[in-house]
Design a protein around this motif. Structure first.
Motif, PDB file in Angstrom:
ATOM      1  N   LYS A  20       0.834  -1.205   0.000  1.00  0.00           N
ATOM      2  CA  LYS A  20       0.000   0.000   0.000  1.00  0.00           C
ATOM      3  C   LYS A  20       0.868   1.254   0.000  1.00  0.00           C
ATOM      4  CE  LYS A  20      -3.849   2.243   2.404  1.00  0.00           C
ATOM      5  NZ  LYS A  20      -3.266   3.568   2.300  1.00  0.00           N
ATOM      6  N   ARG A  21       1.966   1.211   0.793  1.00  0.00           N
ATOM      7  CA  ARG A  21       2.848   2.372   0.843  1.00  0.00           C
ATOM      8  C   ARG A  21       3.473   2.645  -0.528  1.00  0.00           C
ATOM      9  NH1 ARG A  21       7.992   3.544   1.113  1.00  0.00           N
ATOM     10  NH2 ARG A  21       8.635   1.352   1.073  1.00  0.00           N
ATOM     11  N   LEU A  22       3.975   1.578  -1.168  1.00  0.00           N
ATOM     12  CA  LEU A  22       4.582   1.741  -2.487  1.00  0.00           C
ATOM     13  C   LEU A  22       3.547   2.194  -3.517  1.00  0.00           C
ATOM     14  CD1 LEU A  22       6.884  -1.417  -2.576  1.00  0.00           C
ATOM     15  CD2 LEU A  22       7.603   0.958  -2.326  1.00  0.00           C
ATOM     16  N   TYR A  23       2.360   1.623  -3.417  1.00  0.00           N
ATOM     17  CA  TYR A  23       1.289   2.004  -4.355  1.00  0.00           C
ATOM     18  C   TYR A  23       0.938   3.485  -4.195  1.00  0.00           C
ATOM     19  CZ  TYR A  23      -3.290   2.182  -6.602  1.00  0.00           C
ATOM     20  OH  TYR A  23      -4.352   2.517  -7.402  1.00  0.00           O
ATOM     21  N   ASP A  24       0.829   3.943  -2.945  1.00  0.00           N
ATOM     22  CA  ASP A  24       0.510   5.350  -2.700  1.00  0.00           C
ATOM     23  C   ASP A  24       1.621   6.258  -3.218  1.00  0.00           C
ATOM     24  OD1 ASP A  24      -1.847   4.599  -1.535  1.00  0.00           O
ATOM     25  OD2 ASP A  24      -1.132   4.766   0.536  1.00  0.00           O
ATOM     26  N   GLU A  25       2.887   5.823  -2.999  1.00  0.00           N
ATOM     27  CA  GLU A  25       4.007   6.634  -3.480  1.00  0.00           C
ATOM     28  C   GLU A  25       3.984   6.748  -5.001  1.00  0.00           C
ATOM     29  OE1 GLU A  25       7.653   5.072  -2.069  1.00  0.00           O
ATOM     30  OE2 GLU A  25       7.352   5.725   0.006  1.00  0.00           O
ATOM     31  N   LEU A  26       3.773   5.598  -5.658  1.00  0.00           N
ATOM     32  CA  LEU A  26       3.742   5.612  -7.115  1.00  0.00           C
ATOM     33  C   LEU A  26       2.562   6.422  -7.649  1.00  0.00           C
ATOM     34  CD1 LEU A  26       4.658   1.886  -7.835  1.00  0.00           C
ATOM     35  CD2 LEU A  26       6.080   3.894  -8.291  1.00  0.00           C
ATOM     36  N   THR A  27       1.428   6.312  -6.990  1.00  0.00           N
ATOM     37  CA  THR A  27       0.248   7.079  -7.399  1.00  0.00           C
ATOM     38  C   THR A  27       0.502   8.568  -7.268  1.00  0.00           C
ATOM     39  OG1 THR A  27      -1.210   5.271  -6.690  1.00  0.00           O
ATOM     40  CG2 THR A  27      -2.213   7.440  -6.987  1.00  0.00           C
ATOM     41  N   THR A  28       1.122   8.962  -6.144  1.00  0.00           N
ATOM     42  CA  THR A  28       1.451  10.374  -5.924  1.00  0.00           C
ATOM     43  C   THR A  28       2.460  10.868  -6.958  1.00  0.00           C
ATOM     44  OG1 THR A  28       1.047  10.116  -3.551  1.00  0.00           O
ATOM     45  CG2 THR A  28       2.336  12.029  -4.253  1.00  0.00           C
ATOM     46  N   GLU A  29       3.475  10.022  -7.225  1.00  0.00           N
ATOM     47  CA  GLU A  29       4.503  10.389  -8.195  1.00  0.00           C
ATOM     48  C   GLU A  29       3.907  10.530  -9.594  1.00  0.00           C
ATOM     49  OE1 GLU A  29       8.736   8.627  -9.913  1.00  0.00           O
ATOM     50  OE2 GLU A  29       7.882   7.867  -8.042  1.00  0.00           O
ATOM     51  N   LEU A  30       3.007   9.627  -9.954  1.00  0.00           N
ATOM     52  CA  LEU A  30       2.357   9.695 -11.263  1.00  0.00           C
ATOM     53  C   LEU A  30       1.507  10.948 -11.394  1.00  0.00           C
ATOM     54  CD1 LEU A  30       1.749   8.340 -13.963  1.00  0.00           C
ATOM     55  CD2 LEU A  30      -0.124   7.106 -12.852  1.00  0.00           C
ATOM     56  N   ALA A  31       0.791  11.292 -10.315  1.00  0.00           N
ATOM     57  CA  ALA A  31      -0.032  12.496 -10.333  1.00  0.00           C
ATOM     58  C   ALA A  31       0.839  13.740 -10.489  1.00  0.00           C
ATOM     59  CB  ALA A  31      -0.866  12.581  -9.052  1.00  0.00           C
ATOM     60  N   GLU A  32       1.991  13.727  -9.818  1.00  0.00           N
ATOM     61  CA  GLU A  32       2.904  14.856  -9.911  1.00  0.00           C
ATOM     62  C   GLU A  32       3.458  14.990 -11.335  1.00  0.00           C
ATOM     63  OE1 GLU A  32       5.124  18.165  -8.784  1.00  0.00           O
ATOM     64  OE2 GLU A  32       3.430  17.132  -7.838  1.00  0.00           O
ATOM     65  N   GLN A  33       3.799  13.815 -11.943  1.00  0.00           N
ATOM     66  CA  GLN A  33       4.285  13.862 -13.318  1.00  0.00           C
ATOM     67  C   GLN A  33       3.218  14.364 -14.281  1.00  0.00           C
ATOM     68  OE1 GLN A  33       5.689   9.945 -14.148  1.00  0.00           O
ATOM     69  NE2 GLN A  33       7.644  10.230 -13.073  1.00  0.00           N
ATOM     70  N   LYS A  34       1.978  13.975 -14.066  1.00  0.00           N
ATOM     71  CA  LYS A  34       0.884  14.468 -14.900  1.00  0.00           C
ATOM     72  C   LYS A  34       0.732  15.978 -14.755  1.00  0.00           C
ATOM     73  CE  LYS A  34      -1.967  10.278 -15.130  1.00  0.00           C
ATOM     74  NZ  LYS A  34      -3.258   9.673 -14.738  1.00  0.00           N
ATOM     75  N   ARG A  35       0.860  16.458 -13.514  1.00  0.00           N
ATOM     76  CA  ARG A  35       0.734  17.902 -13.288  1.00  0.00           C
ATOM     77  C   ARG A  35       1.859  18.658 -13.990  1.00  0.00           C
ATOM     78  NH1 ARG A  35       2.592  21.839 -10.159  1.00  0.00           N
ATOM     79  NH2 ARG A  35       4.144  20.467  -9.215  1.00  0.00           N
ATOM     80  N   GLU A  36       3.084  18.101 -13.868  1.00  0.00           N
ATOM     81  CA  GLU A  36       4.214  18.761 -14.524  1.00  0.00           C
ATOM     82  C   GLU A  36       4.058  18.720 -16.038  1.00  0.00           C
ATOM     83  OE1 GLU A  36       7.667  16.830 -13.081  1.00  0.00           O
ATOM     84  OE2 GLU A  36       7.580  17.734 -11.069  1.00  0.00           O
ATOM     85  N   ASN A  37       3.559  17.622 -16.573  1.00  0.00           N
ATOM     86  CA  ASN A  37       3.328  17.529 -18.018  1.00  0.00           C
ATOM     87  C   ASN A  37       2.290  18.540 -18.477  1.00  0.00           C
ATOM     88  OD1 ASN A  37       5.177  15.487 -18.334  1.00  0.00           O
ATOM     89  ND2 ASN A  37       3.660  13.833 -18.229  1.00  0.00           N
ATOM     90  N   ALA A  38       1.271  18.724 -17.665  1.00  0.00           N
ATOM     91  CA  ALA A  38       0.227  19.692 -18.006  1.00  0.00           C
ATOM     92  C   ALA A  38       0.802  21.098 -18.057  1.00  0.00           C
ATOM     93  CB  ALA A  38      -0.920  19.608 -16.993  1.00  0.00           C
ATOM     94  N   ILE A  39       1.695  21.398 -17.111  1.00  0.00           N
ATOM     95  CA  ILE A  39       2.333  22.728 -17.094  1.00  0.00           C
ATOM     96  C   ILE A  39       3.180  22.924 -18.344  1.00  0.00           C
ATOM     97  CG2 ILE A  39       4.045  24.141 -15.905  1.00  0.00           C
ATOM     98  CD1 ILE A  39       3.048  22.903 -13.266  1.00  0.00           C
ATOM     99  N   LEU A  40       3.923  21.840 -18.706  1.00  0.00           N
ATOM    100  CA  LEU A  40       4.756  21.939 -19.905  1.00  0.00           C
ATOM    101  C   LEU A  40       3.914  22.114 -21.162  1.00  0.00           C
ATOM    102  CD1 LEU A  40       7.418  19.182 -19.154  1.00  0.00           C
ATOM    103  CD2 LEU A  40       7.785  21.658 -19.219  1.00  0.00           C
ATOM    104  N   VAL A  41       2.797  21.395 -21.231  1.00  0.00           N
ATOM    105  CA  VAL A  41       1.905  21.521 -22.383  1.00  0.00           C
ATOM    106  C   VAL A  41       1.356  22.933 -22.467  1.00  0.00           C
ATOM    107  CG1 VAL A  41      -0.305  20.793 -23.330  1.00  0.00           C
ATOM    108  CG2 VAL A  41       1.307  19.089 -22.478  1.00  0.00           C
ATOM    109  N   ALA A  42       1.002  23.501 -21.336  1.00  0.00           N
ATOM    110  CA  ALA A  42       0.476  24.868 -21.308  1.00  0.00           C
ATOM    111  C   ALA A  42       1.529  25.867 -21.773  1.00  0.00           C
ATOM    112  CB  ALA A  42      -0.016  25.201 -19.900  1.00  0.00           C
TER     113      ALA A  42
END
Length: 214
Positions: A174-196
């Motif tokens: 669960k800890r690893l899953y939460d970390e990966l989920t958080t990391e993926l969300a952060e990467q999506k946010r950064e990608n969105a900023i780059l796209v903008a």
């Protein structure tokens, strides 16, 4: 290394099986009687007092360990399961089995007394010996019950340990899953900023090309 460990496990299991067979034989003799020694023709042999001779049975731990059925007459030996001699350390490393063997030997000696009395005229002596055997059997059953209770407690501890390990693995997942989920969300946010940012740069690049063309 794995083969060595496996061989050790097999040897340990074979030693346990051999000791258990011996204990089961003694248990049977205590309950049903020690077999009498027979000749090659199948006749029961007599002692100097014309009493039936008992076949070999261990009267000490030393004899129990050395016992491999060759001490018994052929008729009895053919009825026994395969048993072999037991090493000194082998039995000592199994204190519960060693204690049970000691108790069985004591009860077996009392059983021998009852069988000797049965072939004599003393009925009172036979009944007294039978009472001693019954008391010895009760003590043996109590010891077996205690050993079973110890085994149940040990299995309970092992089960609790396995459950704790299972829960620990689940928590780690669960800890690893939460970390990966958080990391993926952060990467999506950064990608969105780059796209903008790229979207903002496109008009500027187009204007720059127009100036260069003019």
């Amino acid at each position: 290394m794995k083969r060595t460990v496996r061989q050790a496990e097999v040897s340990k299991q074979e030693a346990d099986t051999n000791i258990d067979r011996k204990l089961n034989i003694l248990n049977g003799w205590i309950a049903n009687g020690i077999p009498y020694r027979e000749s090659a023709d199948g006749d029961i042999m007599l002692d100097s007092h014309d009493r039936k001779r008992l076949d070999f049975y261990p009267t000490s731990l030393r004899q129990f360990k050395a016992w491999d059925a060759t001490q018994n007459c052929e008729t009895v030996r053919l009825r026994l399961p395969a048993i072999t001699a037991t090493g000194n350390d082998t039995l000592a490393k199994r204190p519960a089995k060693q204690d049970l063997a000691r108790r069985l030997i004591e009860a077996l000696q009392r059983r021998a007394q009852t069988q000797t009395a049965q072939t004599s005229a003393s009925e009172v002596k036979r009944l007294q010996a039978e009472l001693k055997v019954a008391r010895a059997i009760v003590g043996i059953r109590e010891a077996e019950l205690l050993e079973q209770q110890r085994s149940i407690r040990r299995i309970g501890r092992e089960l609790a340990h396995l459950r704790a390990e299972r829960d620990g693995h689940a928590n780690e997942f669960k800890r690893l899953y939460d970390e990966l989920t958080t990391e993926l969300a952060e990467q999506k946010r950064e990608n969105a900023i780059l796209v903008a940012k790229l979207a903002k740069l496109k008009p500027l690049r187009a204007a720059a090309r127009d100036r260069d063309d003019g």
